[in-house]
Design a protein around this motif. Structure first.
Motif, PDB file in Angstrom:
ATOM      1  N   GLU A  42       5.450   5.573 -21.973  1.00 39.00           N
ATOM      2  CA  GLU A  42       6.268   6.753 -21.684  1.00 39.00           C
ATOM      3  C   GLU A  42       7.565   6.721 -22.510  1.00 39.00           C
ATOM      4  N   GLN A  43       8.245   5.557 -22.502  1.00 46.03           N
ATOM      5  CA  GLN A  43       9.509   5.455 -23.240  1.00 46.03           C
ATOM      6  C   GLN A  43       9.273   5.634 -24.733  1.00 46.03           C
ATOM      7  N   CYS A  44       8.125   5.148 -25.218  1.00 48.88           N
ATOM      8  CA  CYS A  44       7.796   5.225 -26.634  1.00 48.88           C
ATOM      9  C   CYS A  44       7.690   6.688 -27.066  1.00 48.88           C
ATOM     10  N   CYS A  45       7.012   7.490 -26.232  1.00 49.15           N
ATOM     11  CA  CYS A  45       6.796   8.888 -26.599  1.00 49.15           C
ATOM     12  C   CYS A  45       8.018   9.758 -26.296  1.00 49.15           C
ATOM     13  N   TRP A  46       8.941   9.259 -25.451  1.00 49.52           N
ATOM     14  CA  TRP A  46      10.191  10.006 -25.229  1.00 49.52           C
ATOM     15  C   TRP A  46      11.001  10.056 -26.513  1.00 49.52           C
ATOM     16  N   THR A  47      11.056   8.860 -27.180  1.00 51.38           N
ATOM     17  CA  THR A  47      11.958   8.748 -28.330  1.00 51.38           C
ATOM     18  C   THR A  47      11.364   9.431 -29.556  1.00 51.38           C
ATOM     19  N   SER A  48      10.063   9.751 -29.510  1.00 50.38           N
ATOM     20  CA  SER A  48       9.418  10.329 -30.684  1.00 50.38           C
ATOM     21  C   SER A  48       9.757  11.812 -30.803  1.00 50.38           C
ATOM     22  N   ASN A  49       9.955  12.281 -32.038  1.00 52.20           N
ATOM     23  CA  ASN A  49      10.265  13.707 -32.243  1.00 52.20           C
ATOM     24  C   ASN A  49       9.002  14.543 -32.338  1.00 52.20           C
ATOM     25  N   GLU A  50       7.847  13.881 -32.486  1.00 50.83           N
ATOM     26  CA  GLU A  50       6.620  14.642 -32.758  1.00 50.83           C
ATOM     27  C   GLU A  50       5.788  14.861 -31.500  1.00 50.83           C
ATOM     28  N   THR A  51       6.393  14.654 -30.333  1.00 47.49           N
ATOM     29  CA  THR A  51       5.615  14.814 -29.097  1.00 47.49           C
ATOM     30  C   THR A  51       5.706  16.261 -28.623  1.00 47.49           C
ATOM     31  N   THR A  52       4.579  16.864 -28.295  1.00 44.32           N
ATOM     32  CA  THR A  52       4.611  18.215 -27.716  1.00 44.32           C
ATOM     33  C   THR A  52       4.348  18.103 -26.226  1.00 44.32           C
TER      34      THR A  52
ATOM     35  N   GLU B   5       2.065  19.648 -24.379  1.00 46.14           N
ATOM     36  CA  GLU B   5       0.631  19.550 -24.027  1.00 46.14           C
ATOM     37  C   GLU B   5       0.126  18.119 -24.248  1.00 46.14           C
ATOM     38  N   ASP B   6       0.481  17.555 -25.397  1.00 47.86           N
ATOM     39  CA  ASP B   6      -0.014  16.209 -25.710  1.00 47.86           C
ATOM     40  C   ASP B   6       1.069  15.178 -25.463  1.00 47.86           C
ATOM     41  N   ARG B   7       1.676  15.203 -24.270  1.00 46.37           N
ATOM     42  CA  ARG B   7       2.809  14.298 -24.075  1.00 46.37           C
ATOM     43  C   ARG B   7       2.362  12.840 -23.953  1.00 46.37           C
ATOM     44  N   ASP B   8       1.041  12.616 -23.819  1.00 44.86           N
ATOM     45  CA  ASP B   8       0.570  11.235 -23.776  1.00 44.86           C
ATOM     46  C   ASP B   8       0.256  10.697 -25.161  1.00 44.86           C
ATOM     47  N   LYS B   9       0.178  11.607 -26.148  1.00 40.37           N
ATOM     48  CA  LYS B   9      -0.206  11.148 -27.486  1.00 40.37           C
ATOM     49  C   LYS B   9       0.987  11.297 -28.417  1.00 40.37           C
ATOM     50  N   CYS B  10       1.385  10.212 -29.076  1.00 42.76           N
ATOM     51  CA  CYS B  10       2.394  10.330 -30.112  1.00 42.76           C
ATOM     52  C   CYS B  10       2.112   9.262 -31.146  1.00 42.76           C
ATOM     53  N   PRO B  11       2.420   9.518 -32.412  1.00 48.44           N
ATOM     54  CA  PRO B  11       2.009   8.583 -33.474  1.00 48.44           C
ATOM     55  C   PRO B  11       2.579   7.176 -33.294  1.00 48.44           C
ATOM     56  N   LEU B  12       3.729   7.070 -32.580  1.00 49.85           N
ATOM     57  CA  LEU B  12       4.347   5.748 -32.451  1.00 49.85           C
ATOM     58  C   LEU B  12       3.580   4.842 -31.502  1.00 49.85           C
ATOM     59  N   TRP B  13       2.847   5.448 -30.555  1.00 47.27           N
ATOM     60  CA  TRP B  13       2.101   4.639 -29.581  1.00 47.27           C
ATOM     61  C   TRP B  13       0.674   4.474 -30.083  1.00 47.27           C
ATOM     62  N   GLN B  14       0.253   3.240 -30.298  1.00 50.72           N
ATOM     63  CA  GLN B  14      -1.106   3.020 -30.791  1.00 50.72           C
ATOM     64  C   GLN B  14      -1.913   2.201 -29.800  1.00 50.72           C
ATOM     65  N   LYS B  15      -3.131   2.705 -29.523  1.00 53.16           N
ATOM     66  CA  LYS B  15      -4.038   1.898 -28.704  1.00 53.16           C
ATOM     67  C   LYS B  15      -4.480   0.702 -29.535  1.00 53.16           C
ATOM     68  N   TRP B  16      -5.037  -0.322 -28.848  1.00 56.96           N
ATOM     69  CA  TRP B  16      -5.420  -1.537 -29.587  1.00 56.96           C
ATOM     70  C   TRP B  16      -6.461  -1.248 -30.665  1.00 56.96           C
ATOM     71  N   SER B  17      -7.390  -0.311 -30.372  1.00 54.23           N
ATOM     72  CA  SER B  17      -8.440  -0.029 -31.365  1.00 54.23           C
ATOM     73  C   SER B  17      -7.833   0.597 -32.622  1.00 54.23           C
ATOM     74  N   GLU B  18      -6.819   1.483 -32.446  1.00 56.02           N
ATOM     75  CA  GLU B  18      -6.183   2.102 -33.612  1.00 56.02           C
ATOM     76  C   GLU B  18      -5.453   1.044 -34.430  1.00 56.02           C
ATOM     77  N   LEU B  19      -4.830   0.119 -33.720  1.00 54.97           N
ATOM     78  CA  LEU B  19      -4.022  -0.897 -34.392  1.00 54.97           C
ATOM     79  C   LEU B  19      -4.910  -1.890 -35.145  1.00 54.97           C
ATOM     80  N   LEU B  20      -6.049  -2.260 -34.534  1.00 55.79           N
ATOM     81  CA  LEU B  20      -6.856  -3.353 -35.096  1.00 55.79           C
ATOM     82  C   LEU B  20      -7.929  -2.849 -36.065  1.00 55.79           C
ATOM     83  N   VAL B  21      -8.605  -1.734 -35.732  1.00 56.18           N
ATOM     84  CA  VAL B  21      -9.688  -1.278 -36.629  1.00 56.18           C
ATOM     85  C   VAL B  21      -9.515   0.176 -37.067  1.00 56.18           C
ATOM     86  N   ASN B  22      -8.328   0.756 -36.779  1.00 52.88           N
ATOM     87  CA  ASN B  22      -8.031   2.120 -37.215  1.00 52.88           C
ATOM     88  C   ASN B  22      -8.988   3.187 -36.706  1.00 52.88           C
TER      89      ASN B  22
END
Length: 687
Positions: free
Chosen positions: A39-49, A51-68
């Protein structure tokens, strides 16, 4: 009190923030700053809308981080494995810390604190190590996703703070009674920060924890709870400027006809409470008596693995339990994105946004219903096995989750019934088409109260905690109805709540204030020594040597010894505690000149007349309690039991016209009560 409140509030705030971050760590990590939660990660992001307040480029799930990859089977499996691994790591760390550094940090802590406040001493239970390890491991176990809460252990943590600050002031460290009053108030501060419910905390301490609660303790508890809540509010761990996670704003009134489902939820709560207590006690007894108890680490690892494997696929069990309860309590507004709010909207609806009328359920609601049903069954089963393992584990949050899930399902059922059959007699008076008449979130709240009441048997404090927790002041009557019903239903199957049951299971000498003692026995029937037993071990006032006393202390393990004038007259003078005797003799041998093994010990004002060449006598008047509690041999046991309860005594001497006849200890009283209730007195084991 001020210090206890400040420390308890600070610890609770730190625990909340750490749990928030570590729970999210199981799913992913924040790239801008790894110590931010999702939550704090996506608060500070400028690209959060919005509708998609759970998704922001700064927050990465483990799969995105490890295997893209963010979607697809391989990404799901990788996330699943990471979730399980983190859960196992947290749980393993917690159980190892508890085992190595502070064995007393396990469990909820409330049964033991009740026992301590009733006048029994468990050494080290409220020590500094226990405080430190319990705080750290509490964060770990709640983050590991196990089915347990942090509320019970926070009471233990607050009492450890109380004990720590009491030991700094001689007024409290020297006086057991005063220290217990401080611990009662500390327990109130603990509940105050656990739920953000200061008044509920005071009432909880009064109703559940405390044994003796004078008015000044009430005011102290009030003050400590206020300071603790104020400190927590200044830390603001939830970021919503509120003390509580579950703040709700319902404004629809409830109707008389709804009392029927509320009472049904009360019955469900009572039945769940009974099922839970019986299942959990049977399992804990197995743990005590079979080989299972020898492998605490393995047990925690297995339960965590099972929990994580089953919990991940279901979105309602994957997230932390308090978030789940928060979502179940919430009413569906126009902006809610949760599945539970996937209703079919009427396209030509031109009503104000706040007051959305009842609508038919959409696909999402039906999906949510069966997922909730599965989550409910899973929670009911897993909580029975989780509570009582060798890790800190609270019971409030899992019980509330069970009730909230059942309540939300009943609420949606009633809402749909009212929507489709608004011409039935029941609904006709209060549910016109196009009106918002049933609030499913309210049912979740009532269900949560009912289940918590069924397990702990709280009534007054429960209702106050619930409406402080949610801010739902209009719903006091439904909450009271559910709490009373659940208590009645659960009491029909067995009188003890979960804490009393655990006290009995562990064999702590605890005299329950709520029990009645109606038998006509006398003190002489209970006192030791009985006929045929060796006489009482006593000290005489001026005829025993240091060596005699040391031998007596070595050969017996009694807590203290009555002091009499002489073996012949048996007239009672006082009572000397074992520890104080040992310390006094040790100090005298080190510091006083001429004290040897055959020095005479005397408890009188003047030293006895001794032959000229005898060694220096030792005066021990100051360790003698000159006013020990005594009753006569014809005192009714009803009165004796009352004295033990009200004063938290550990032993009481029996005399007849000044002559010492015997002694009654708390354990004798408990054995006698068991015998009168036709139980085997030897079955009460005392650890």
């Amino acid at each position: 009190m001020l210090l206890i409140g400040l420390l308890a509030g600070t610890l609770a705030g730190v625990i909340d923030l750490a749990v928030d971050w570590m729970t999210d760590l199981k799913e992913g990590v924040c790239l801008s700053a790894f110590w931010y939660s999702h939550e704090q990660c996506c608060w500070t992001s400028n690209e959060t809308t919005f509708e998609d307040r759970d998704k922001c480029p700064l927050w990465q799930k483990w799969s995105e981080l490890l295997v893209n990859q963010s979607e697809g089977a391989s990404a799901y499996i990788l996330n699943y494995l990471m979730y399980i691994l983190w859960a196992l790591l947290f749980a393993f760390l917690a159980v190892s810390l508890v085992r190595v550094f502070a064995p007393y940090a396990c469990g909820s802590g409330i049964p033991e604190i009740k026992t301590i406040l009733s006048g029994f001493i468990i050494r080290g239970y409220l020590g500094k190590w226990t405080l430190l390890i319990k705080t750290v491991t509490l964060v770990l176990v709640v983050s590991s996703g196990l089915s347990l809460g942090k509320e019970g252990p926070l009471v233990h943590v607050a009492c450890c703070c109380g004990n720590f600050f009491s030991s700094l002031f001689s007024k409290y460290s020297k006086n057991e009674g005063k220290r217990r009053e401080v611990l009662s108030a500390a327990a109130a501060a603990g509940v105050s920060v656990a739920f953000g419910a200061p008044i509920g905390g005071v009432l909880f301490s009064l109703e559940e924890v405390s044994y003796y609660f004078p008015l000044k303790t009430l005011w102290r508890s009030f003050f400590a709870a206020l300071v603790a809540a104020f400190t927590l509010r200044s830390i603001n761990p939830f970021g919503n400027s509120r003390l509580v996670l579950f703040y709700v704003e319902y404004h629809t009134p409830w109707y008389m006809a709804e009392l029927f489902p509320f009472i049904l939820l009360g019955v469900f709560g009572g039945l769940w409470g009974t099922l839970f207590i019986r299942g959990n006690i049977a399992w804990c007894r197995r743990r005590k008596t079979t080989k299972l108890g020898k492998y605490p680490v393995l047990e925690v690892i297995v339960v965590t693995a099972v929990t994580a494997i089953i919990a991940y696929p279901n979105p309602y069990t994957r997230r932390s339990t308090s978030e789940l309860i928060s979502e179940l309590f919430n009413d569906c507004g126009a902006l809610e994105s949760s599945q539970l709010c996937d209703y079919i909207n009427d396209p030509n609806m031109t009503r104000p946004v706040d007051d959305i009328p009842d609508r038919p359920a959409g696909v999402g609601v039906y999906t949510a219903m069966w997922q909730l049903a599965l989550a409910l069954v899973f929670k009911i089963v897993i909580t029975i096995f989780t509570f009582g393992m060798k890790i800190p584990s609270g019971l409030f949050i899992p019980s509330m989750a069970v009730g909230a899930m059942a309540g939300r399902m009943v609420g949606i059922g009633v809402e749909q019934l009212a929507y489709h059959h608004h011409d039935w007699i029941v609904f006709r008076n209060w549910c016109r088409p196009g009106a918002d008449c049933v609030t499913p979130g309210l049912y979740a709240m009532v269900g949560a109260a009912a289940c918590l009441g069924g397990v702990t048997r709280m009534t007054v404090s429960l209702v106050v905690i619930m409406f402080e927790l949610t801010g739902g002041l209009e719903y006091i009557v439904p909450l009271m109805a559910a709490a009373v019903t659940s208590k009645w239903v659960a009491d029909a199957f067995g009188k003890e709540g979960i804490y009393e049951a655990h006290i009995h299971l562990n064999g702590y000498p605890f005299l329950d204030v709520k029990d009645e003692f109606t038998h006509r026995t006398l003190a002489t029937d209970v006192m030791r020594p009985r006929r045929g037993e060796p006489p009482l071990s006593v000290l005489t006032q001026d005829s025993m040597t240091v060596e005699d006393v040391e031998t007596l202390i070595k050969e017996t393990d009694y807590n203290g010894f009555p002091v009499v004038v002489s073996r012949d007259s048996e007239r009672l003078i006082g009572f000397a505690q074992r520890r104080e005797l040992i310390l006094a003799i040790k100090n005298a041998r080190q510091r006083q000149e001429g004290i040897v093994s055959n020095s005479i010990m005397y408890f009188t004002e003047e030293p006895p007349e001794l032959p000229a060449n005898s060694p220096h006598p030792l005066k021990l008047r100051r360790v003698l309690n000159l006013s020990p509690f005594t009753v006569t041999d014809h005192t009714p046991m009803e009165t004796v039991v009352d004295i033990f309860r009200k004063l938290g005594l550990r032993q009481c001497l029996v005399t007849r016209s000044g002559r010492l006849l015997g002694i009654i200890t708390k354990k004798d009283v408990l054995r006698h009560m068991a015998q009168m209730a036709n139980q085997d007195p030897e079955s009460i084991m005392f650890n």
